[in-house]
Scaffold this active site. Sequence first.
Site, mmCIF file in Angstrom:
data_model
loop_
_atom_site.group_PDB
_atom_site.id
_atom_site.type_symbol
_atom_site.label_atom_id
_atom_site.label_comp_id
_atom_site.label_asym_id
_atom_site.label_seq_id
_atom_site.Cartn_x
_atom_site.Cartn_y
_atom_site.Cartn_z
ATOM 1 N N GLU A 294 0.826 -1.215 0.000
ATOM 2 C CA GLU A 294 0.000 0.000 0.000
ATOM 3 C C GLU A 294 0.858 1.262 0.000
ATOM 4 O O GLU A 294 0.799 2.057 0.932
ATOM 5 C CB GLU A 294 -1.000 -0.007 1.158
ATOM 6 C CG GLU A 294 -0.393 -0.388 2.476
ATOM 7 C CD GLU A 294 -1.378 -0.411 3.640
ATOM 8 O OE1 GLU A 294 -2.594 -0.507 3.433
ATOM 9 O OE2 GLU A 294 -0.880 -0.336 4.768
ATOM 10 N N PRO A 295 1.641 1.468 -1.051
ATOM 11 C CA PRO A 295 2.497 2.652 -1.109
ATOM 12 C C PRO A 295 1.706 3.927 -1.368
ATOM 13 O O PRO A 295 0.640 3.894 -1.986
ATOM 14 C CB PRO A 295 3.405 2.357 -2.308
ATOM 15 C CG PRO A 295 2.573 1.494 -3.199
ATOM 16 C CD PRO A 295 1.743 0.648 -2.264
ATOM 17 N N GLY A 296 2.223 5.030 -0.874
ATOM 18 C CA GLY A 296 1.680 6.343 -1.191
ATOM 19 C C GLY A 296 2.768 7.161 -1.871
ATOM 20 O O GLY A 296 2.742 7.412 -3.075
ATOM 21 N N ARG A 297 3.771 7.510 -1.064
ATOM 22 C CA ARG A 297 4.855 8.367 -1.543
ATOM 23 C C ARG A 297 5.500 7.881 -2.853
ATOM 24 O O ARG A 297 5.714 8.658 -3.770
ATOM 25 C CB ARG A 297 5.939 8.444 -0.453
ATOM 26 C CG ARG A 297 7.055 9.432 -0.728
ATOM 27 C CD ARG A 297 8.147 9.296 0.341
ATOM 28 N NE ARG A 297 7.611 9.286 1.687
ATOM 29 C CZ ARG A 297 7.284 10.368 2.377
ATOM 30 N NH1 ARG A 297 7.489 11.558 1.869
ATOM 31 N NH2 ARG A 297 6.785 10.268 3.595
ATOM 32 N N ARG B 288 6.703 19.708 4.399
ATOM 33 C CA ARG B 288 7.678 18.689 4.802
ATOM 34 C C ARG B 288 9.010 19.256 5.321
ATOM 35 O O ARG B 288 9.542 18.742 6.308
ATOM 36 C CB ARG B 288 7.904 17.676 3.672
ATOM 37 C CG ARG B 288 6.612 16.931 3.283
ATOM 38 C CD ARG B 288 6.856 15.774 2.337
ATOM 39 N NE ARG B 288 7.660 14.743 2.943
ATOM 40 C CZ ARG B 288 8.938 14.563 2.735
ATOM 41 N NH1 ARG B 288 9.591 15.320 1.871
ATOM 42 N NH2 ARG B 288 9.597 13.616 3.359
ATOM 43 N N TYR C 282 9.625 17.963 9.049
ATOM 44 C CA TYR C 282 10.612 16.884 9.226
ATOM 45 C C TYR C 282 12.025 17.302 8.826
ATOM 46 O O TYR C 282 12.867 16.439 8.608
ATOM 47 C CB TYR C 282 10.282 15.682 8.329
ATOM 48 C CG TYR C 282 8.858 15.234 8.227
ATOM 49 C CD1 TYR C 282 8.217 14.630 9.304
ATOM 50 C CD2 TYR C 282 8.170 15.347 7.026
ATOM 51 C CE1 TYR C 282 6.921 14.167 9.172
ATOM 52 C CE2 TYR C 282 6.872 14.877 6.890
ATOM 53 C CZ TYR C 282 6.253 14.297 7.967
ATOM 54 O OH TYR C 282 4.977 13.827 7.837
ATOM 55 N N CYS D 231 4.376 33.835 8.446
ATOM 56 C CA CYS D 231 4.988 34.387 9.651
ATOM 57 C C CYS D 231 5.387 33.303 10.636
ATOM 58 O O CYS D 231 4.773 33.138 11.695
ATOM 59 C CB CYS D 231 4.044 35.395 10.296
ATOM 60 S SG CYS D 231 3.899 36.830 9.267
ATOM 61 N N GLU D 232 6.367 32.541 10.272
ATOM 62 C CA GLU D 232 6.972 31.496 11.105
ATOM 63 C C GLU D 232 8.418 31.380 10.638
ATOM 64 O O GLU D 232 8.660 31.318 9.425
ATOM 65 C CB GLU D 232 6.320 30.125 10.856
ATOM 66 C CG GLU D 232 4.903 29.972 11.323
ATOM 67 C CD GLU D 232 4.747 29.930 12.828
ATOM 68 O OE1 GLU D 232 5.715 29.602 13.542
ATOM 69 O OE2 GLU D 232 3.644 30.255 13.290
ATOM 70 N N TYR E 110 2.154 14.159 0.336
ATOM 71 C CA TYR E 110 2.129 14.846 1.624
ATOM 72 C C TYR E 110 2.416 16.346 1.505
ATOM 73 O O TYR E 110 2.972 16.951 2.417
ATOM 74 C CB TYR E 110 3.103 14.181 2.615
ATOM 75 C CG TYR E 110 2.838 12.693 2.747
ATOM 76 C CD1 TYR E 110 1.708 12.233 3.413
ATOM 77 C CD2 TYR E 110 3.676 11.761 2.148
ATOM 78 C CE1 TYR E 110 1.443 10.877 3.500
ATOM 79 C CE2 TYR E 110 3.410 10.388 2.225
ATOM 80 C CZ TYR E 110 2.294 9.961 2.906
ATOM 81 O OH TYR E 110 2.026 8.626 2.996
HETATM 82 C C1 LIG Z 1 0.756 6.333 5.264
HETATM 83 C C2 LIG Z 1 0.570 4.885 5.172
HETATM 84 C C3 LIG Z 1 1.028 4.201 4.046
HETATM 85 C C4 LIG Z 1 1.777 4.864 2.923
HETATM 86 O O1 LIG Z 1 3.049 5.273 3.281
HETATM 87 P P1 LIG Z 1 4.026 5.850 2.178
HETATM 88 O O2 LIG Z 1 5.258 6.192 2.917
HETATM 89 O O3 LIG Z 1 3.374 7.064 1.597
HETATM 90 O O4 LIG Z 1 4.243 4.798 1.148
HETATM 91 C C5 LIG Z 1 0.762 2.851 3.982
HETATM 92 N N1 LIG Z 1 0.101 2.210 4.980
HETATM 93 C C6 LIG Z 1 -0.343 2.845 6.071
HETATM 94 C C7 LIG Z 1 -1.067 2.088 7.107
HETATM 95 C C8 LIG Z 1 -0.116 4.199 6.207
HETATM 96 O O5 LIG Z 1 -0.549 4.825 7.309
#
Ligand SMILES: *Cc1c(COP(=O)(O)O)cnc(C)c1O
Length: 436
Positions: A291-294, A330, A334, A364-365, A393
């Site tokens: 389940e990738p996002g990034r 970001r 981080y 303003c930070e 993100y």
């Molecule tokens: C955020 C999240 C992801 C995705 O993470 P990435 O770093 O964006 O790949 C996958 N699984 C869970 C449960 C998450 O909370």
Amino acid sequence: MEAAKEKLLQGSEFCFRSGRLYCESVNIKDLQATVERLYKSPFYVYSKAQLQKNISDYCTALNQSGLEHKLYYSVKANRNLELLRIISSSGCGATTVSGFEMQIAMQAGFPPSNILYNGNGKTMEEIEYAIRQGCMLNIDSQFDAAHILEVAKKLHKTARVLLRLNPDIDPNVHPYNTTGLQLSKFGIIDQHLSTVVEMVQSSPCVEVIGLHCHLGSTIDDLGVIASMCTYLLQKTRELRGKGFDSIRCINVGGGLSINYKREGGAVPTPAKLIAEIQKKLKGEKMQIILEPGRSVIGNTAILVTKVLGVKSSPSKTFVVTDGSMTEVIRPSLYSAYHHADLLDYTADTGHGDKTLLDIVGPVCESADFLAKDRLLTLPLEGSGLVICDVGAYCASAASNYNMRPRPAEILIDQDQWRLIRRPETFEDLLRTCVGI
Ligand SMILES: *Cc1c(COP(=O)(O)O)cnc(C)c1O
């Protein structure tokens, strides 16, 4: 134009040609002139081809691995509806972390049976929504199990659930990106697993279909993924030994890093990640969920900003842009690195020399910076500056702090561009106020 500059963004749909930045076949400086007139600066630019390539990189590697698999996209990385539609139409499922994320995923065409609702703090309403719609749920804790059982019982439904385990493995990333250590708030720790197992085993209202881990994000070290797979496999065997025959999938989470530095060197790729998972899980007769996002959406976008002015003290040179932490949080959150660049080296440069500079916004930070201590050709006032790899993100974490409207999002498809989210107006920001 140095040769190095031409290479800087190579291998992506964003690249320099003769000193000018392009996304696919669109010249970004020309685009900026048009978009600024129609929708204001700054704005995000996404590449459709890059998104499709990223998805197909995952699919190709998964198909070749011989693993029975399913690719889910983690919606929190970017929830633009048009982008979600592209992703759902490629056959992915979705991982969501709130009621509204489930709702937008469905609106984008993800079938509820392929939506996983995950979270360490689900409300009863969100749980009910997930069960009614037929989404899967992650059980994150003892109280979460109790809540899910209670709601499923009330609805006379059987909820399909995964147990999100906390394996206490350090992914060696920023502490804020760490989720699978006992110090973090996510998942069921070993000491609590047997209690949760007893709760779900004695209930007809839930079917435990799998186990889940997500170690964190921006992971470069694939060894930690291997350790996690070993852990998940061991727990699967333990639970099957306890009579859980329904366990048929292992969700290994997301978390793969991307090449934010935009330099050569060993960058983890989906292919390398999947090879690691395959080594551990091949032949297990389990469906493997990723389940990738990034790593799906991160490198598909840039933020195009404009230089408002340059300001120097004896110790610092600040390039002040109209982009800020409200669009790209970001770096502030981080200390994350995003590559920054001019968009036209043939026209926009003040002088040839490189200067050590900080790129900051108008918020303003003092934490409002986009890049620190970069050796970059000093840009001219009014010229363009881009922040790279803002697909994940950034837009999804954008805020209205300082009454800043969230900006336009533009999608490029070859030589065409179109608006996929209009910028907010003053009226949008006032709409939820009472008494006007
Ligand atoms: C955020 C999240 C992801 C995705 O993470 P990435 O770093 O964006 O790949 C996958 N699984 C869970 C449960 C998450 O909370």
